[in-house]
Design a protein around this motif. Structure first.
Motif, PDB file in Angstrom:
ATOM      1  N   ALA A 192       0.830  -1.208   0.000  1.00 30.95           N
ATOM      2  CA  ALA A 192       0.000   0.000   0.000  1.00 30.95           C
ATOM      3  C   ALA A 192       0.863   1.256   0.000  1.00 30.95           C
ATOM      4  CB  ALA A 192      -0.931  -0.010   1.215  1.00 30.95           C
ATOM      5  N   ILE A 193       1.960   1.228   0.756  1.00 32.85           N
ATOM      6  CA  ILE A 193       2.868   2.369   0.813  1.00 32.85           C
ATOM      7  C   ILE A 193       3.499   2.622  -0.551  1.00 32.85           C
ATOM      8  CG2 ILE A 193       5.057   3.211   1.785  1.00 32.85           C
ATOM      9  CD1 ILE A 193       4.283   1.708   4.388  1.00 32.85           C
ATOM     10  N   VAL A 194       3.970   1.547  -1.196  1.00 33.70           N
ATOM     11  CA  VAL A 194       4.584   1.670  -2.524  1.00 33.70           C
ATOM     12  C   VAL A 194       3.558   2.171  -3.543  1.00 33.70           C
ATOM     13  CG1 VAL A 194       5.604   0.386  -4.454  1.00 33.70           C
ATOM     14  CG2 VAL A 194       6.348  -0.080  -2.109  1.00 33.70           C
ATOM     15  N   ALA A 195       2.346   1.612  -3.507  1.00 36.62           N
ATOM     16  CA  ALA A 195       1.295   2.019  -4.443  1.00 36.62           C
ATOM     17  C   ALA A 195       0.932   3.485  -4.260  1.00 36.62           C
ATOM     18  CB  ALA A 195       0.053   1.140  -4.248  1.00 36.62           C
ATOM     19  N   MET A 196       0.883   3.948  -3.015  1.00 36.22           N
ATOM     20  CA  MET A 196       0.542   5.343  -2.741  1.00 36.22           C
ATOM     21  C   MET A 196       1.597   6.287  -3.302  1.00 36.22           C
ATOM     22  SD  MET A 196      -1.719   7.267  -1.311  1.00 36.22           S
ATOM     23  CE  MET A 196      -1.456   8.487  -2.540  1.00 36.22           C
ATOM     24  N   HIS A 197       2.854   5.934  -3.156  1.00 31.16           N
ATOM     25  CA  HIS A 197       3.915   6.799  -3.673  1.00 31.16           C
ATOM     26  C   HIS A 197       3.971   6.776  -5.197  1.00 31.16           C
ATOM     27  CE1 HIS A 197       5.169   6.836   0.533  1.00 31.16           C
ATOM     28  NE2 HIS A 197       5.862   7.909   0.234  1.00 31.16           N
ATOM     29  N   LEU A 198       3.581   5.661  -5.781  1.00 31.85           N
ATOM     30  CA  LEU A 198       3.483   5.604  -7.242  1.00 31.85           C
ATOM     31  C   LEU A 198       2.401   6.563  -7.734  1.00 31.85           C
ATOM     32  CD1 LEU A 198       4.359   4.337  -9.917  1.00 31.85           C
ATOM     33  CD2 LEU A 198       2.685   2.504  -9.524  1.00 31.85           C
ATOM     34  N   VAL A 199       1.278   6.599  -7.030  1.00 28.54           N
ATOM     35  CA  VAL A 199       0.190   7.517  -7.369  1.00 28.54           C
ATOM     36  C   VAL A 199       0.656   8.966  -7.225  1.00 28.54           C
ATOM     37  CG1 VAL A 199      -2.084   8.369  -6.637  1.00 28.54           C
ATOM     38  CG2 VAL A 199      -1.666   5.910  -6.798  1.00 28.54           C
ATOM     39  N   LEU A 200       1.370   9.257  -6.135  1.00 25.02           N
ATOM     40  CA  LEU A 200       1.872  10.618  -5.912  1.00 25.02           C
ATOM     41  C   LEU A 200       2.791  11.057  -7.049  1.00 25.02           C
ATOM     42  CD1 LEU A 200       2.695  10.463  -2.096  1.00 25.02           C
ATOM     43  CD2 LEU A 200       1.011  11.962  -3.171  1.00 25.02           C
ATOM     44  N   TRP A 201       3.689  10.160  -7.467  1.00 25.23           N
ATOM     45  CA  TRP A 201       4.619  10.508  -8.542  1.00 25.23           C
ATOM     46  C   TRP A 201       3.867  10.763  -9.851  1.00 25.23           C
ATOM     47  CZ3 TRP A 201       5.818   7.635 -13.063  1.00 25.23           C
ATOM     48  CH2 TRP A 201       6.815   8.225 -13.850  1.00 25.23           C
ATOM     49  N   LEU A 202       2.896   9.905 -10.162  1.00 27.43           N
ATOM     50  CA  LEU A 202       2.126  10.070 -11.396  1.00 27.43           C
ATOM     51  C   LEU A 202       1.357  11.389 -11.404  1.00 27.43           C
ATOM     52  CD1 LEU A 202       0.764   6.434 -11.898  1.00 27.43           C
ATOM     53  CD2 LEU A 202       2.465   7.618 -13.310  1.00 27.43           C
ATOM     54  N   VAL A 203       0.748  11.724 -10.251  1.00 29.82           N
ATOM     55  CA  VAL A 203      -0.028  12.968 -10.151  1.00 29.82           C
ATOM     56  C   VAL A 203       0.869  14.181 -10.369  1.00 29.82           C
ATOM     57  CG1 VAL A 203      -1.299  14.457  -8.564  1.00 29.82           C
ATOM     58  CG2 VAL A 203      -1.872  12.034  -8.720  1.00 29.82           C
ATOM     59  N   MET A 204       2.021  14.202  -9.690  1.00 28.29           N
ATOM     60  CA  MET A 204       2.926  15.340  -9.838  1.00 28.29           C
ATOM     61  C   MET A 204       3.555  15.381 -11.225  1.00 28.29           C
ATOM     62  SD  MET A 204       4.833  15.811  -6.137  1.00 28.29           S
ATOM     63  CE  MET A 204       5.402  14.121  -5.985  1.00 28.29           C
ATOM     64  N   ARG A 205       3.918  14.226 -11.730  1.00 25.02           N
ATOM     65  CA  ARG A 205       4.574  14.141 -13.048  1.00 25.02           C
ATOM     66  C   ARG A 205       3.671  14.679 -14.146  1.00 25.02           C
ATOM     67  NH1 ARG A 205       5.896  13.971 -17.518  1.00 25.02           N
ATOM     68  NH2 ARG A 205       7.422  12.663 -18.602  1.00 25.02           N
ATOM     69  N   TYR A 206       2.405  14.307 -14.125  1.00 20.67           N
ATOM     70  CA  TYR A 206       1.506  14.715 -15.197  1.00 20.67           C
ATOM     71  C   TYR A 206       0.739  15.994 -14.897  1.00 20.67           C
ATOM     72  CZ  TYR A 206       2.778  10.408 -17.457  1.00 20.67           C
ATOM     73  OH  TYR A 206       3.513   9.419 -18.062  1.00 20.67           O
ATOM     74  N   SER A 207       0.883  16.523 -13.678  1.00 18.27           N
ATOM     75  CA  SER A 207       0.284  17.828 -13.393  1.00 18.27           C
ATOM     76  C   SER A 207       1.047  18.926 -14.117  1.00 18.27           C
ATOM     77  CB  SER A 207       0.285  18.102 -11.884  1.00 18.27           C
ATOM     78  OG  SER A 207       1.609  18.268 -11.406  1.00 18.27           O
ATOM     79  N   LEU A 208       2.257  18.607 -14.587  1.00 16.76           N
ATOM     80  CA  LEU A 208       3.053  19.591 -15.323  1.00 16.76           C
ATOM     81  C   LEU A 208       2.379  19.991 -16.625  1.00 16.76           C
ATOM     82  CD1 LEU A 208       6.601  18.034 -14.807  1.00 16.76           C
ATOM     83  CD2 LEU A 208       5.565  19.926 -13.561  1.00 16.76           C
ATOM     84  N   LEU A 209       1.516  19.129 -17.135  1.00 10.84           N
ATOM     85  CA  LEU A 209       0.775  19.453 -18.354  1.00 10.84           C
ATOM     86  C   LEU A 209      -0.148  20.651 -18.131  1.00 10.84           C
ATOM     87  CD1 LEU A 209      -0.195  15.839 -19.504  1.00 10.84           C
ATOM     88  CD2 LEU A 209       1.650  17.267 -20.394  1.00 10.84           C
ATOM     89  N   VAL A 210      -0.570  20.827 -16.874  1.00  9.83           N
ATOM     90  CA  VAL A 210      -1.467  21.933 -16.539  1.00  9.83           C
ATOM     91  C   VAL A 210      -0.769  23.270 -16.792  1.00  9.83           C
ATOM     92  CG1 VAL A 210      -2.780  23.027 -14.685  1.00  9.83           C
ATOM     93  CG2 VAL A 210      -2.669  20.525 -14.842  1.00  9.83           C
ATOM     94  N   ILE A 211       0.540  23.327 -16.480  1.00 12.68           N
ATOM     95  CA  ILE A 211       1.293  24.566 -16.659  1.00 12.68           C
ATOM     96  C   ILE A 211       1.265  25.020 -18.114  1.00 12.68           C
ATOM     97  CG2 ILE A 211       3.609  25.590 -16.572  1.00 12.68           C
ATOM     98  CD1 ILE A 211       4.170  24.023 -14.096  1.00 12.68           C
TER      99      ILE A 211
END
Length: 202
Positions: free
Chosen positions: A144-163
């Motif tokens: 669960a810890i690993v999965a949560m951090h994977l989600v965090l990375w994906l969210v931050m990584r692709y939030s750059l498209l918003v810029i």
């Protein structure tokens, strides 16, 4: 046997505490004006730092806090004060001019810790690891810890498209908004820590 219920419980708890959707405006505010390559690296750095901190405290967190004679409320207040300083920089525009030093610091502090790997996440992981029964329970918690951090990375990584969509004017707005949100989070965290101090919990 892998404990699916425990996996879901730990993942949901961390999701609520670490709040991937809520981290998006803060991440965008802290990384605005930097090259895309640097922004992607910061997303990875922040996730790695948060995972490292969570892992260390998951394995021997209780012992670390006891050895240093640091209570959970003290950890909460310290983290809140640190977040408040960063929030004030965002609100006043002092964080608008990036530098290489600021790149590194923003990924480590406040993104990696205490925003992602904050007192709430640390305490939740410590308790989850202590309560997990057998290898199946431990596997569920760490998965669960690993999965949560994977989600965090994906969210931050692709939030750059918003810029790329909101352009410079939108970035300034997001930066100020993230400063306001971060200051509210900081004040709430300080208040929670003081309340626990007064009540004697932690």
């Amino acid at each position: 046997m892998f404990d699916v219920a425990l996996f879901g419980s730990v993942f949901l708890t961390l999701f609520v505490i670490m709040d991937p959707p809520g981290i998006t405006p803060v991440f965008l505010g802290l990384t605005s004006g930097r090259p895309a390559k640097v922004q992607r690296r910061m997303a990875l750095q922040a996730t790695a730092v948060a995972f490292g901190v969570i892992t260390v405290f998951g394995i021997c967190g209780r012992q670390i806090l006891d050895y240093l004679h640091v209570s959970v409320p003290a950890l909460m207040v310290a983290g809140g004060l640190l977040l408040l300083l960063v929030a004030l920089d965002l609100l006043t525009g002092k964080a608008d001019e990036p530098s290489q030093t600021k790149d590194v610091n923003a990924a480590l502090v406040p993104l990696g810790m205490p925003l992602l790997a904050g007192p709430g996440a640390i305490v939740s992981v410590i308790l989850a690891v202590q309560r997990a029964d057998g290898w199946g329970g431990q596997l569920a918690v760490w998965s669960a810890i690993v999965a949560m951090h994977l989600v965090l990375w994906l969210v931050m990584r692709y939030s750059l498209l918003v810029i790329r969509v909101i352009k410079d004017g939108g970035v300034v707005l997001v930066t100020r908004l993230s400063g306001m949100l971060l200051s509210a989070i900081a004040v709430q965290q300080i208040a929670n820590g003081v309340t626990r101090f007064v009540s004697g919990n932690g």
